[in-house]
Design a protein around this motif. Structure first.
Motif, short mmCIF file in Angstrom:
data_model
loop_
_atom_site.label_atom_id
_atom_site.label_comp_id
_atom_site.label_asym_id
_atom_site.label_seq_id
_atom_site.Cartn_x
_atom_site.Cartn_y
_atom_site.Cartn_z
N VAL B 95 -3.66 -7.46 3.18
CA VAL B 95 -2.73 -6.39 3.43
C VAL B 95 -1.24 -6.74 2.86
N LEU B 96 -0.91 -8.01 3.09
CA LEU B 96 0.36 -8.27 2.61
C LEU B 96 0.51 -8.68 1.25
N PHE B 97 -0.59 -9.18 0.75
CA PHE B 97 -0.20 -9.99 -0.79
C PHE B 97 -1.09 -9.20 -1.69
N LEU B 100 -3.41 -2.86 -2.62
CA LEU B 100 -4.40 -2.13 -2.18
C LEU B 100 -4.37 -0.66 -2.14
N SER B 101 -5.46 -0.03 -2.05
CA SER B 101 -5.29 1.79 -2.17
C SER B 101 -4.88 1.99 -0.79
N THR B 102 -4.41 3.06 -0.50
CA THR B 102 -4.33 3.53 0.84
C THR B 102 -5.48 3.55 1.96
N TYR B 103 -6.49 3.65 1.34
CA TYR B 103 -7.83 3.76 2.14
C TYR B 103 -7.96 2.39 2.57
N GLN B 104 -7.93 1.30 1.51
CA GLN B 104 -8.13 -0.12 1.82
C GLN B 104 -6.99 -0.57 2.65
N PHE B 105 -5.99 -0.20 2.33
CA PHE B 105 -4.67 -0.77 3.49
C PHE B 105 -4.93 -0.44 4.79
N LEU B 106 -5.57 0.76 5.08
CA LEU B 106 -5.50 1.30 6.50
C LEU B 106 -6.73 0.58 7.15
N LEU B 107 -7.78 0.29 6.23
CA LEU B 107 -8.99 -0.40 6.86
C LEU B 107 -8.74 -1.75 7.00
N PHE B 108 -8.06 -2.23 6.33
CA PHE B 108 -7.70 -3.95 6.53
C PHE B 108 -6.63 -3.85 7.78
N MET B 109 -5.89 -3.03 7.76
CA MET B 109 -4.75 -3.12 8.79
C MET B 109 -5.57 -2.97 10.30
N VAL B 110 -6.69 -2.05 10.27
CA VAL B 110 -7.23 -1.79 11.55
C VAL B 110 -8.35 -3.02 11.66
N LEU B 111 -8.73 -3.54 10.69
CA LEU B 111 -9.76 -4.68 10.88
C LEU B 111 -9.00 -6.01 11.16
N THR B 112 -7.88 -6.28 10.86
CA THR B 112 -6.94 -7.49 11.03
C THR B 112 -6.93 -8.04 12.52
N PRO B 113 -6.79 -7.24 13.46
CA PRO B 113 -6.61 -7.75 14.78
C PRO B 113 -7.99 -7.99 15.40
N ILE B 114 -9.06 -7.39 15.13
CA ILE B 114 -10.45 -7.27 15.73
C ILE B 114 -10.95 -8.76 15.96
#
Lengths: 175, 222
Positions: B95-97, B100-114
């Motif tokens: 996410v940080l480095f 990513l496309s907007t879709y990928q960014f949102l997906l990994f943002m959601v996945l990160t804390p899980i």
């Protein structure tokens, strides 16, 4: 490290108590061994947790023995619930009497026979009666038993009376 | 004079009755005491037999096995936690480095804390488990009953989740079959997911059917 040594000493001291509780709730020798190990692990974790968390654990108990007996009984009841689910509970026929201290004389053999009769009788009691009687036979007072089980002292007295009646009847029927 | 004699005689009779009552009471107390002695004797015999029934335990082996079991449990807990954290850190790095496309960014943002949250939840469950062992038996049994109800609840939620996913997959399959004629690929996926939904449904129904008797068995132990 110091704590580990303390817990090891504690397990050595109370292993016979846990073993007696295990034989009261499980007749199958290999399952008994498994249960004793589960009890030891539960006691270890409970003491570890108690040392970290002052709000729970043995500090509020009357004695360390009461705490160990309570954890061991909880584990035994947990074991019975699981075994009931597996529908393999109460295999009296598989009890291995050689597991107990070996009898060296005919007097010892009679004592062991009495002990086996008592255990067989105890295992036929309902769990709630078995628990109070097992704890009473361990030498706990009715008040201590009430605290361990989370019931009133008067309820313990009632259960003890019924349990004794039932056990007497069972033992009279035994050949 | 005659009245005095009569009164004296009645007094004597009353005294005799009292003596008899006292003697009966003593007899009853003696009987009760004998009964108590017999009960105490029986209890003492049972206590002695119970102590004789102590199985021989190899305490050294027991401590060794307990240590090993404890180590395995701790290791399993640590591995769960570290793996969860590692996956979360990896997602965060992306996410940080990474571009990513907007879709990928949102997906990994959601996945990160899980994964990290899952590891923390596992740790909390294990802590709760040892605490249950220190409760009194009644509370422990109540906890077990609650656990069974919760288990059924989780399977119900899983079933609804699986059904929702299956419906989404069905919509995608219909779209792809109609638009691109990709019947084999989407048909297979739908079939595999149908099997999963069926298994979850069967498990839920079995647990729901067994729950009353399982709860009753625990209730009987109280």
């Amino acid at each position: 490290m110091k704590e580990t040594i303390q817990i090891e000493k504690l397990l050595s001291e109370y292993a016979p108590l846990m073993a007696r509780i295990a034989t009261t709730f499980e007749a199958n020798k290999s399952l008994q061994d498994e249960l004793i190990q589960e009890m030891s692990l539960a006691v270890w974790r409970a003491f570890e947790g108690a040392s970290k968390d002052s709000g729970s654990g043995f500090r509020g108990e009357a004695s360390v023995k009461t705490f160990v007996a309570k954890v061991a009984h909880n584990k035994a009841v947990d074991h019975v619930i699981k075994e009931q689910r597996r529908q393999e509970f109460n295999h009296d026929g598989e009890f291995d009497s050689s597991h107990t201290t070996s009898a060296s004389s005919s007097r010892d053999a009679t004592l062991q026979e009495n002990a086996m009769d008592l255990l067989t009788g105890l295992r036929q009691l309902e769990i709630k009666y078995r628990q109070v009687l097992a704890l009473l036979l361990e030498g706990f007072s009715q008040l201590e038993i009430a605290n361990m089980l989370g019931i009133k002292e008067s309820a313990v007295a009632k259960r003890v009376s019924r349990a004794r009646q039932q056990l007497t009847q069972i033992m009279e029927q035994q050949p | 004079m005659s009245d005095n004699k009569k009164a004296l005689s009645e007094d004597k009779k009353a005294l005799s009755d009292n003596k008899r009552a006292l003697s009966e009471e003593k007899l009853s107390m003696a009987e009760s005491s004998t009964q108590m002695n017999e009960l105490d004797k029986q209890l003492a015999q049972w206590q002695s037999a119970y102590k004789d029934a102590t199985p021989s335990v190899d305490t050294d082996a027991l401590i060794k096995e307990t240590k090993s079991a404890r180590f395995k449990l701790k290791l399993k807990g640590a591995v769960d936690l570290v793996l969860g954290l590692a996956v979360s850190v990896w997602c965060l790095t992306l996410v940080l480095f990474e571009p990513l496309s907007t879709y990928q960014f949102l997906l990994f943002m959601v996945l990160t804390p899980i994964p990290a949250a899952f590891g923390a939840w596992g740790y909390w469950v294990r802590q709760k488990q040892w605490k249950v062992q220190t409760l009194d038996v009644q509370s422990m049994l109540a906890f077990k009953q609650n656990q069974l109800r919760q288990q059924l609840h989780y399977w119900k939620i899983s079933l609804y989740g699986c059904l929702a996913l299956w419906c989404g997959l069905l919509a995608l399959a219909v779209f792809n079959v109609l638009m691109f004629n990709a019947f084999t690929l989407w048909g297979t996926q739908l079939l595999i997911n149908s099997v999963v939904v069926f298994i979850v449904y069967r498990r839920y129904k079995k647990l729901a059917a067994d729950l009353p008797s399982a709860l009753k068995k625990i209730e009987d132990m109280k």
